[in-house]
Design an enzyme around this catalytic site. Structure first.
Site, PDB file in Angstrom:
ATOM      1  N   LEU A  13       1.052  -1.067   0.021  1.00 52.38           N
ATOM      2  CA  LEU A  13       0.159  -0.042   0.047  1.00 52.38           C
ATOM      3  C   LEU A  13       0.933   1.158  -0.035  1.00 52.38           C
ATOM      4  CD1 LEU A  13      -2.650  -1.057   2.639  1.00 52.38           C
ATOM      5  CD2 LEU A  13      -2.447  -1.665   0.234  1.00 52.38           C
ATOM      6  N   ALA A  15      -0.318   4.490  -1.576  1.00 49.28           N
ATOM      7  CA  ALA A  15      -1.249   5.535  -2.078  1.00 49.28           C
ATOM      8  C   ALA A  15      -1.295   6.909  -1.453  1.00 49.28           C
ATOM      9  CB  ALA A  15      -2.625   4.985  -2.631  1.00 49.28           C
ATOM     10  N   ARG A  20       2.643  15.268   6.411  1.00 46.53           N
ATOM     11  CA  ARG A  20       3.552  15.792   7.215  1.00 46.53           C
ATOM     12  C   ARG A  20       4.949  15.753   6.844  1.00 46.53           C
ATOM     13  NH1 ARG A  20       2.424  11.791  12.391  1.00 46.53           N
ATOM     14  NH2 ARG A  20       1.295  10.381  10.842  1.00 46.53           N
ATOM     15  N   GLY A  83      -9.472   4.580   2.586  1.00 46.04           N
ATOM     16  CA  GLY A  83      -9.175   3.746   3.422  1.00 46.04           C
ATOM     17  C   GLY A  83      -8.068   2.669   2.994  1.00 46.04           C
ATOM     18  N   TYR A 107       3.440  -1.962   3.337  1.00 48.23           N
ATOM     19  CA  TYR A 107       3.489  -0.411   3.254  1.00 48.23           C
ATOM     20  C   TYR A 107       4.689   0.140   2.659  1.00 48.23           C
ATOM     21  CZ  TYR A 107      -0.655  -1.460   6.189  1.00 48.23           C
ATOM     22  OH  TYR A 107      -1.978  -2.161   6.683  1.00 48.23           O
ATOM     23  N   GLY A 146      -3.289   1.467  16.952  1.00 44.52           N
ATOM     24  CA  GLY A 146      -4.447   0.391  17.316  1.00 44.52           C
ATOM     25  C   GLY A 146      -3.935  -0.438  18.430  1.00 44.52           C
ATOM     26  N   ASN A 176      -0.994  -2.840  16.938  1.00 48.81           N
ATOM     27  CA  ASN A 176      -1.328  -3.365  15.608  1.00 48.81           C
ATOM     28  C   ASN A 176      -0.211  -2.625  14.528  1.00 48.81           C
ATOM     29  OD1 ASN A 176      -2.041  -4.473  13.103  1.00 48.81           O
ATOM     30  ND2 ASN A 176      -3.608  -3.128  12.927  1.00 48.81           N
ATOM     31  N   ARG A 339      34.945  12.892 -12.740  1.00 44.14           N
ATOM     32  CA  ARG A 339      33.459  12.943 -13.070  1.00 44.14           C
ATOM     33  C   ARG A 339      33.196  11.740 -14.040  1.00 44.14           C
ATOM     34  NH1 ARG A 339      33.617  19.059 -15.321  1.00 44.14           N
ATOM     35  NH2 ARG A 339      31.276  18.202 -15.818  1.00 44.14           N
ATOM     36  N   LYS A 357      36.954  14.271 -16.714  1.00 47.43           N
ATOM     37  CA  LYS A 357      35.604  14.053 -17.207  1.00 47.43           C
ATOM     38  C   LYS A 357      35.724  13.598 -18.613  1.00 47.43           C
ATOM     39  CE  LYS A 357      33.297  16.467 -19.640  1.00 47.43           C
ATOM     40  NZ  LYS A 357      32.908  16.524 -21.042  1.00 47.43           N
TER      41      LYS A 357
END
Length: 481
Positions: A13, A15, A20, A83, A107, A146, A176, A339, A357
């Protein structure tokens, strides 16, 4: 097919918006120890041997999908943020196979979960023929999480969210993590989740009650280290997660035979490969697809990105390498900059304040100090004097030059590209070379020196007396003339 033989599918998950973070970059793309946060979940799923991995995207979907495009995962978009229950269903319905696998839910913002922890979780789930196994942990104060509520026999009864918990429930220390292993019925049950709650969202935690209503077994698998499920929801937590991962990475390298002189100051991204008997001095930063072979020493406060260092290379302090290949036995620095496109063959010496480089330097080339070598191929055993410049840019285009083997380039020479300098040629110090130099020739390209005797005495004698008085040494010198 027995429970233990079932394949494993993974739904990640990713999405959420992550307000924050206060960032234009989607939260799950903020990098931690060399990978975007969500890529840690992908890596863990791949190490578990997952058959199918679906990443659920939403906020910044295009960016997230582009970042993971090469990883082999697939994507399902959550059109509206309704949700975790809805997000899981979107991902589960996108799995290639339906109804024959255990499903692991991860997650995109929990980069600290170890694959070995997930293996143990999955093994516990299958050993007990569980329908739902919840990954839990304990904290002295689980505020914000939770809580896991158990019955008198210790079985998981329900999950209560912080906002809905009584004072007694808030005192529960087991929380949880949101990580679950679900049996193949999970997508079907997820369709029965409702949004009958104050937030109007579909909660994945409601699956617990749906499984219990069917009489299925629900278990909790408790972690010993709650830091593993720590999310990174803001910049402070992101820094904390990065610190944990750095310690893990550094410890693993030391256990594999790498010397880290001051591990607390050394940063090694997870994508870096180190051989045995490598020594890293304090403040070293190794990034990207860097590969370091056996016996290499990297000096203090050097930064190496996407580079290859072969056996026995020495990188001296405060050097910066990016996209470079350094051959066996070469040394670089201090204060050197290599480089992208730089290739040093064996036993090349690059000294202080030398910049390269798109340059290829053959075996034994020496550029000791204060040089710029861009868009050039330099043959074996050539000596590049201090202050040498390859003037490769005309304001519009870059131009390539070739310097042969055994060439001696004097100090403060400038080669105006495109130039070809033949083998064993000499370039006189201070020359601005604007024509090719044949093999074995000496090129002198500087103005003829004129020496005017007595010029200084005449110059200062004509200067205003007030100026001369400010320079006591001058008055004495003029008196002696």
């Amino acid at each position: 097919m027995t429970h233990k033989e079932r394949p494993l599918d993974v739904v990640i998950l990713a999405a959420g918006q992550g307000t924050r973070m206060k960032s234009a970059l989607p939260k799950v793309l903020h990098p931690v120890a060399g990978r975007p946060m969500v890529a840690w979940a992908v890596k863990a799923a791949q190490e578990l041997g997952a058959r199918d991995i679906v990443v659920v995207t939403g906020h910044g979907a295009e960016q997230v999908e582009a970042a993971l495009a090469a990883s082999g995962v697939r994507f399902a978009r959550q059109a509206q943020q309704l949700g975790t229950g809805n997000a899981f269903l979107v991902g589960a319905e996108a799995l290639r196979h339906q109804g024959d696998a255990d499903i692991l839910v991860l997650y995109g913002d929990t980069p600290l979960l170890r694959p070995e922890t997930l293996r143990a979780l999955l093994a516990d789930h299958r050993a007990h023929n569980s329908a739902l196994t919840i990954l839990t942990a304990e904290l002295p104060d689980a505020t914000g999480y939770g809580r896991i509520l158990r019955d008198a026999d210790g079985h998981v009864e329900r999950i209560v969210e912080e906002k809905a918990a009584t004072p007694e429930e808030k005192a529960v220390r087991e929380f949880n993590s949101g990580v679950y292993v679900l049996d193949a019925r999970a997508p079907e049950l997820a369709r029965r989740i409702t949004n009958d709650n104050p937030a109007g969202e579909y909660y994945l935690t409601d699956l617990l009650e749906l499984y219990r209503q069917e009489g299925a077994q629900v278990r909790a698998f408790k972690l010993h280290d709650p830091d593993e499920v720590m999310g990174a929801n803001d910049r402070v937590q992101l820094a904390q997660a990065a610190a944990v991962l750095r310690r893990r990475i550094n410890t693993a390298h030391m256990q594999a035979g790498v010397t880290l002189q001051d591990p607390s100051t050394i940063q090694i991204e997870d994508t870096v490969t180190l051989g045995r008997d490598v020594t890293l001095e304090p403040g070293v930063i190794l990034r990207g697809q860097t590969r370091v072979a056996d016996g290499v020493t990297i000096g203090a406060y050097s930064v190496v990105t996407d580079s290859v260092l072969e056996e026995g290379v020495i990188v001296k302090p405060h050097s910066v390498l990016e996209g470079a290949h350094v051959g066996k036995g070469s040394d670089v620095g201090p204060f050197a900059r290599l480089r992208p496109g730089t290739v040093l063959e064996e036993s090349v010496h690059i000294g202080n304040f030398v910049e390269t480089k798109n340059a290829r330097l053959a075996e034994g080339v020496k550029a000791g100090h204060l040089a710029y070598l861009g868009d050039v191929t330099i043959g074996a055993e050539t000596n590049v004097g201090a202050g040498t410049i390859i003037a490769n840019f005309d304001g519009v285009h870059k131009h390539q030059s070739t310097v042969g083997a055994g060439v001696f380039i004097g100090s403060n020479a400038t080669l105006i590209a495109p130039r070809v300098i033949g083998d064993a040629a000499f370039i006189a110090a201070g020359s601005a070379v604007h024509a090719d130099v044949p093999e074995g020739a000496l090129a002198i390209a500087r103005g003829k020196q004129r020496t005017l005797e007595g010029w200084s005495r005449r110059y200062w004698s004509g200067m205003h007396e007030g100026v001369r008085k400010k320079l006591p040494w001058l008055a004495g010198w003029l008196e002696r003339q």
